[in-house]
Design an enzyme around this catalytic site. Structure first.
Site, mmCIF file in Angstrom:
data_model
loop_
_atom_site.group_PDB
_atom_site.id
_atom_site.type_symbol
_atom_site.label_atom_id
_atom_site.label_comp_id
_atom_site.label_asym_id
_atom_site.label_seq_id
_atom_site.Cartn_x
_atom_site.Cartn_y
_atom_site.Cartn_z
ATOM 1 N N ASP A 103 0.799 -1.219 0.000
ATOM 2 C CA ASP A 103 0.000 0.000 0.000
ATOM 3 C C ASP A 103 0.837 1.278 0.000
ATOM 4 O O ASP A 103 0.555 2.211 -0.742
ATOM 5 C CB ASP A 103 -0.933 0.000 1.212
ATOM 6 C CG ASP A 103 -1.762 1.253 1.306
ATOM 7 O OD1 ASP A 103 -2.559 1.511 0.381
ATOM 8 O OD2 ASP A 103 -1.607 1.996 2.297
ATOM 9 N N ASP A 106 4.485 0.525 4.184
ATOM 10 C CA ASP A 106 4.340 -0.690 4.977
ATOM 11 C C ASP A 106 4.227 -1.896 4.057
ATOM 12 O O ASP A 106 4.538 -1.821 2.866
ATOM 13 C CB ASP A 106 3.114 -0.575 5.890
ATOM 14 C CG ASP A 106 1.824 -0.292 5.102
ATOM 15 O OD1 ASP A 106 1.859 -0.320 3.849
ATOM 16 O OD2 ASP A 106 0.787 -0.039 5.738
ATOM 17 N N TYR A 254 -7.784 2.625 8.694
ATOM 18 C CA TYR A 254 -6.889 3.029 7.603
ATOM 19 C C TYR A 254 -7.633 3.451 6.336
ATOM 20 O O TYR A 254 -7.322 4.500 5.768
ATOM 21 C CB TYR A 254 -5.895 1.902 7.303
ATOM 22 C CG TYR A 254 -4.963 1.667 8.463
ATOM 23 C CD1 TYR A 254 -3.883 2.505 8.685
ATOM 24 C CD2 TYR A 254 -5.202 0.645 9.384
ATOM 25 C CE1 TYR A 254 -3.042 2.328 9.769
ATOM 26 C CE2 TYR A 254 -4.368 0.455 10.475
ATOM 27 C CZ TYR A 254 -3.292 1.308 10.668
ATOM 28 O OH TYR A 254 -2.474 1.134 11.755
ATOM 29 N N GLU A 499 5.397 9.797 3.599
ATOM 30 C CA GLU A 499 5.098 8.438 3.142
ATOM 31 C C GLU A 499 4.457 8.454 1.760
ATOM 32 O O GLU A 499 3.425 9.107 1.561
ATOM 33 C CB GLU A 499 4.168 7.725 4.130
ATOM 34 C CG GLU A 499 3.936 6.267 3.773
ATOM 35 C CD GLU A 499 3.194 5.509 4.856
ATOM 36 O OE1 GLU A 499 3.268 4.270 4.856
ATOM 37 O OE2 GLU A 499 2.533 6.155 5.703
#
Length: 527
Positions: A103, A106, A254, A499
């Site tokens: 994703d 991670d 999430y 990220e």
């Protein structure tokens, strides 16, 4: 719904609007209107023109992030610090879920945003395949798309079952390790008739329907397989309505869904394009338009909200003169186009209805977390809309009395692309690997750990806390982005800003593909 199409081939999309060099003048009503353009429609774009090297380079770089994110047994691996990983994913449920993509930084596989990634990437290829091919990036894009669709097909083992997640985020996020060496449990989560997930099933249907068009000419057998799964998934999504956020509350942390109605419209729109089946047009207009489409109210295109994308996609039918529609269906398509126009009016910075949600440097800015997702998605839609206008010789867009040309809309899209690539107060590229200055402490496990390091789940956190720049470049990733005040903290533990996410890369690829040549006529793609 879901039956084989009885209407094959949209001959109306072969209307000769792409005649090279044709220039049509259009009278523009100017009474009480402020004009931002010539009163003539621009020439119809022809085949890809001169290469815009800046965007071509950015496109090549952006596509490489898909290689960074790949799971499974890698084929022709181009990322030196990546290797095979997650080879046993899905084994506990008797499925091969080893492919797909992680994703973000991670090692989770979240089906909802991953399917969205595939839908957007398919759309890009369908509209701008010629431009991508001109800079030798079409085949890499198709390869990355197939890596995802192979996974999505395997994630749909029966008509009313869809595996929507691999890995437990609570377990996964307690580790900091390379994907090649992870040892934590990776359970599989599913939606079914007892625990429905309309939005994720419908988004997966959209992904496979759009991808079926991408592979229709090059691999008709695979295309037919994708379409079969898409039709089954749409029937499942529509017949067993319920949000996966309600059925499986754990997903709320999430990728919480705010509703499934937009995904049903989005999937039906793509199934119409893939099949030519008129019932899908009726579905999005007569049957569910008023209830689901929120006509007249512009919104932001994202992994959670597909309305703006659906409006632009269905505006395409209106622009190109879809035939065989009933009056009520035509009226519904006009409402989608009007709402798409309202979206564009909100994006144009000097429009009377322009959004004020921008940084001082001109970047559309909606959210602190992953702030880049909205400007890049908006710019991609703007490029599409501008090119629909150009291709159909539509001279103006009217926004509360002011009129704008396709060039005005494209200028907005270009401004967002240029901001991403370094034309911003920080003079820094937010696209990793592009230019001389870009983030060095990206929140990405694989990029942060030396390829020869031997780390377990817990001891790998020393690399998260390291003050050294990442030893590996997560090339092509788009980091989260700046704060509203246009500051950016380049720190590995700053997941809010640092990220990169896989779905953002599909949008960046779309935006750069639309700008990669001086002529960006969209293509026709048919059932």
């Amino acid at each position: 719904m879901g039956e084989e199409s009885k209407s094959k081939g949209w001959c109306w999309w072969f209307i000769p609007f792409a005649i090279l060099g044709l220039v049509v003048t259009a009278a523009v009503i100017t009474i009480k209107k402020k004009s931002h353009h010539s009163a003539k429609a621009a020439p119809v774009p022809g085949p890809p023109g001169a290469i815009e090297r800046k965007y071509a380079d950015a496109l090549k770089i952006a596509l490489q992030f898909f290689d960074v994110q790949k799971s499974g047994k890698l084929v022709d691996n181009k990322i030196s610090w990546r290797g095979d990983s997650a080879l046993k994913d899905g084994s506990d449920v008797g499925a091969d879920l080893s492919k797909g993509m992680y994703d973000a930084g991670d090692h989770m596989k979240f089906g909802f945003p991953l399917a969205y990634t595939a839908t957007v990437l398919s759309w890009v290829i369908l509209e701008y395949g010629d431009q991508m091919d001109a800079v030798k990036q079409l085949e890499p894009a198709k390869d990355s798309l197939k890596w995802i669709t192979d996974y999505l097909v395997n994630a749909h083992p029966s008509e009313n079952v869809l595996f929507i997640q691999v890995g437990d985020p609570d377990i996964d996020h307690k580790c900091w390790d390379r994907p090649e060496s992870m040892t934590g449990k990776r359970p599989v989560t599913q939606v079914n008739t007892s625990y429905p997930g309309t939005e994720v099933a419908a988004e997966t249907a959209a992904a496979l329907a759009s991808a079926s068009l991408v592979f229709k000419k090059s691999d008709s057998t695979y295309s037919n397989l994708l379409l079969k799964h898409a039709q089954q998934l749409f029937t499942f999504a529509d017949s067993y309505r319920g949000s996966y956020s309600v059925s499986i509350p754990q997903v709320q942390t999430y990728y919480n869904s705010t509703g499934y109605e937009d995904e049903l419209l989005w999937a039906a729109a793509w199934l119409y394009h893939a099949t030519g089946d008129q019932s899908y047009v009726k579905y999005v207009t007569v049957q569910n338009g008023k209830a689901f489409a929120d006509w007249g109210n512009p919104s932001w295109f994202s992994w959670d909200n597909k309305l703006a994308g659906t409006q632009v996609l269905l505006a395409r039918l209106s622009f190109f003169g879809a035939k065989g529609m009933s009056d009520s269906e035509t009226s519904g398509l006009q409402m989608y186009r009007k709402t798409a126009a309202a979206v564009m009016c909100g994006l144009l910075p000097d429009s009377p209805t322009a959004t004020s949600s921008r940084t001082d440097g001109g970047l559309v800015w909606i959210s602190e977390w992953n702030s880049m997702q909205h400007p890049v998605a908006s710019a991609f839609l703007a490029s599409l809309y501008s090119d629909y206008m150009l291709t159909t010789q539509t001279a103006t867009l009217t926004c509360s009395g002011s009129s704008y040309s396709p060039a005005d809309i494209r200028k907005f899209a270009t401004s967002q692309a240029d901001y991403i690539l370094g034309n911003n107060p920080l003079k820094m590229s937010f696209l990793i690997g592009y230019g001389d200055k870009y983030p060095q402490y990206v929140h990405h496990r694989g990029a942060s750990i030396p390829v020869d390091a031997r780390t377990g789940c817990k001891d790998g956190f020393k690399w998260l806390d390291s003050t050294d720049p990442n030893p590996n470049v997560a090339i092509g990733g788009l980091v989260g982005g700046p704060f509203l005040n246009e500051t950016y903290i380049d720190a590995r533990n700053n997941s809010m800003q640092a990220e990169p996410s896989t779905y953002n890369s599909a949008l960046v690829v779309g935006l750069m593909s639309s700008l990669v040549t001086t002529s960006s006529a969209v293509q026709s793609f048919t059932s």
